[in-house]
Design an enzyme around this catalytic site. Structure first.
Site, PDB file in Angstrom:
ATOM      1  N   LYS A 199     -43.892 -16.611  31.383  1.00 28.63           N
ATOM      2  CA  LYS A 199     -43.888 -17.064  32.781  1.00 28.63           C
ATOM      3  C   LYS A 199     -45.263 -16.832  33.409  1.00 28.63           C
ATOM      4  O   LYS A 199     -45.752 -17.674  34.181  1.00 28.63           O
ATOM      5  CB  LYS A 199     -42.815 -16.321  33.576  1.00 28.63           C
ATOM      6  CG  LYS A 199     -41.390 -16.728  33.246  1.00 28.63           C
ATOM      7  CD  LYS A 199     -41.044 -18.118  33.752  1.00 28.63           C
ATOM      8  CE  LYS A 199     -40.868 -18.155  35.234  1.00 28.63           C
ATOM      9  NZ  LYS A 199     -40.398 -19.499  35.714  1.00 28.63           N
ATOM     10  N   TYR A 240     -40.239 -13.059  28.003  1.00 33.05           N
ATOM     11  CA  TYR A 240     -39.897 -13.836  29.203  1.00 33.05           C
ATOM     12  C   TYR A 240     -41.003 -13.780  30.248  1.00 33.05           C
ATOM     13  O   TYR A 240     -41.546 -14.810  30.661  1.00 33.05           O
ATOM     14  CB  TYR A 240     -38.573 -13.328  29.774  1.00 33.05           C
ATOM     15  CG  TYR A 240     -38.287 -13.745  31.193  1.00 33.05           C
ATOM     16  CD1 TYR A 240     -38.334 -15.087  31.580  1.00 33.05           C
ATOM     17  CD2 TYR A 240     -37.947 -12.793  32.165  1.00 33.05           C
ATOM     18  CE1 TYR A 240     -38.067 -15.472  32.887  1.00 33.05           C
ATOM     19  CE2 TYR A 240     -37.672 -13.169  33.469  1.00 33.05           C
ATOM     20  CZ  TYR A 240     -37.742 -14.502  33.829  1.00 33.05           C
ATOM     21  OH  TYR A 240     -37.479 -14.878  35.122  1.00 33.05           O
TER      22      TYR A 240
END
Length: 555
Positions: free
Chosen positions: A300, A296
């Site tokens: 990002k 994640y």
């Protein structure tokens, strides 16, 4: 004039010509004040807020939003809903909010808007304010657009793309997959490539004033100490930073994108389950290799790098909140949606299914209420529109108002002692204080003796009926598996050594007028964690997520 006539009049007044909006501030204030009970019938301080907004002090957030046409992605998600509600409640004369929604058709997009956004309890204050005019108001101000950030053209029809390119003033990218263990290809499509697809569309917008990207403070990966609000340079490797440039692991974002695509093709002959598992493993491996905890935050971070590298002359703001949890005050306290980071263990603990967890008792959990994140986002929007450059705002509590894990344990214990879950017979479930362990071996021994072993022995107890002991064993086994999974996912954060500097954010807050601080405040040092956890967050979790279900199976 009746109340309904006044609302109809306001609807008509909401479409002003540009020339009319250039009247003197006093004349405009007089006009708006005459309808103040219509715009905000329950907000008696609104006139004061307007008077400040049109004055010389503050950032003029309310006035900035007037007439603005804003494209928002990820609008069916938790944080974007809070943003949407806040804009509409504070500035009903916003131009238009276009919500990019992944759907098969316009009708399906409208259905998602009505059921997932307008139907949310978050909008109950607005519904109360607008009464029967609520649906009409939302229909006038909010437009669902069929689209998909994973596609280069955003999945827009040609006519819609042209229309939006001519109208959009601000783009807010809130679309993301937040699963720590997401498939690598899926996470790259949404978190890395998605922002660039949106930025490329932004370059076509003739009136674009700002591109605002919602990220996370944890993009800083395995950095430690006080981490400044600095944008990433392209192909920054945290592992290289840690080894002062001597690491052999060089990061190349475009090669990572190509790798995900290549591996997706190579896994195509596998079963769906095997393919998903292998893509998840690949994401973790690549993240760890380059100095990030999970897929994640790695994807990002790469999304941020691409934005900084490709933005050209577009004004860009990157907002990095830490762990976003329930609203502190606005539109009311405690609203949240979904089980968020600190909640699974709290629920398991309250049900008597967890008595220990792996975390540094003196460590810090960086938490921030959702409404503070939204307020800071709107302040940044008003400040940086039309201003060249890229600015980063980290919104967190670890530096100025840290929440220590052992303090969080105390507050959790106190809440569930005074407001316990009950079993199917209405008997309160009494829970001992959660124990925190700093090493995995001690935790595993304790967890085995206190959770797994009792469940396994339960089936052999001579005084227990077999079906009851089987149920007991099943609950213990399930709880043990859940806790083990949470440990694997969360341990990089329960021992996190980084602390997020918020100097830019504090400076931004200092520029608000007194009235803006009342309506759009985000002073993190003002949060009372005892009040927030015991009286706001846990009650909100039970009311809005668990929907008041306090009955559980007693062990």
């Amino acid at each position: 004039m009746t109340h309904q006539d006044m609302k109809a009049s306001v609807s008509a007044k909401s479409v002003h010509t540009k020339g009319e909006l250039n009247e003197t501030a006093n004349a405009l204030l007089e006009q708006l004040t005459s309808y103040s009970t219509v715009l905000h019938p329950l907000d008696l301080s609104h006139e004061f807020k307007l008077r400040s907004a049109y004055g010389q002090n503050g950032l003029g957030i309310v006035e900035f939003l007037r007439g603005k046409r804003i494209l928002i992605t990820g609008a069916t998600g938790f944080l974007a809903k809070v943003l949407l509600e806040k804009i509409l409640r504070e500035q009903p004369d916003v131009g238009q909010l276009y919500l990019l929604i992944n759907a098969d058709s316009t009708e399906k997009a409208k259905e998602r808007l009505v059921t997932e956004v307008q139907g949310s309890q978050l909008f109950q204050l607005m519904k109360s304010n607008w009464e029967k005019a609520f649906e009409e108001f939302m229909g006038q101000k909010v437009t669902p657009i069929v689209g998909d950030v994973t596609r280069e053209d955003l999945g827009l029809e040609e006519s819609m793309e042209k229309e939006l390119a001519e109208k959009i003033d601000v783009i807010v990218n809130s679309a993301a997959t937040t699963k720590f263990d997401e498939r690598y290809d899926v996470a790259i499509d949404i978190n890395t490539k998605g922002p660039i697809h949106l930025l490329e569309f932004g370059k076509k917008c003739t009136n674009l004033q700002l591109f605002l990207h919602i990220s996370t403070a944890f993009v800083n990966g395995e950095r430690s100490g006080c981490i400044s609000e600095m944008p990433f340079q392209m192909n920054t490797s945290i592992r290289n930073e840690q080894h002062k440039g001597k690491s052999k692991t060089e990061l190349n974002v475009k090669e990572e994108i190509a790798l995900a695509e290549k591996m997706q093709e190579s896994f195509n002959l596998q079963s769906a389950a095997s393919q998903a598992l292998n893509m998840k493993k690949l994401g973790f491996q690549r993240a760890k290799l380059h100095g990030w905890q999970d897929t994640y935050i790695f994807t990002k971070a790469m999304g941020e790098m691409l934005i900084g590298h490709e933005r050209e002359n577009i004004p860009v703001v990157i907002v990095r909140p830490s762990v976003v949890e329930s609203t502190l005050m606005q539109p009311f306290s405690g609203w949240m949606e979904g089980i968020r980071m600190i909640d699974p263990i709290a629920i398991a603990y309250g049900k008597g299914l967890a008595s220990a967890f792996l975390a540094d008792p003196k460590g810090v959990l960086d938490v921030i209420p959702a409404d503070m994140v939204v307020n800071a986002t709107l302040a940044a929007m008003a400040k940086h529109a039309r201003q060249p450059g890229l600015t980063v705002y980290q919104i967190g509590s670890s530096v100025v108002n840290p929440l220590i894990f052992e303090r969080l344990v105390d507050l959790t214990y106190e809440h569930f002692r005074s407001h316990p879950f009950v079993d199917q017979n209405g008997v309160p479930i009494v829970t001992p204080k959660l124990r925190l362990f700093k090493d995995k071996i001690s935790f595993r021994v304790f967890n085995y003796l206190n959770c797994e072993l009792p469940g396994r022995l339960g089936r052999y107890l001579p005084w227990s009926k077999k079906n009851i002991s089987e149920k007991r064993r099943s609950l213990f086994d399930s709880a043990a598996q859940q806790i083990t999974h949470l440990i694997e996912i969360y341990s990089p954060y329960t021992f996190y050594k980084g602390r997020f500097d918020i100097s830019n954010t504090k400076m931004l807050h200092s520029e608000l007028s007194p009235a803006e601080k009342e309506a759009f405040g985000f002073e993190v040092s003002s949060i009372d964690w005892e009040h927030y956890m015991k009286n706001v967050h846990f009650p909100g979790l039970r009311k809005y997520v668990l929907r008041g279900r306090n009955i559980t199976t007693r062990l």
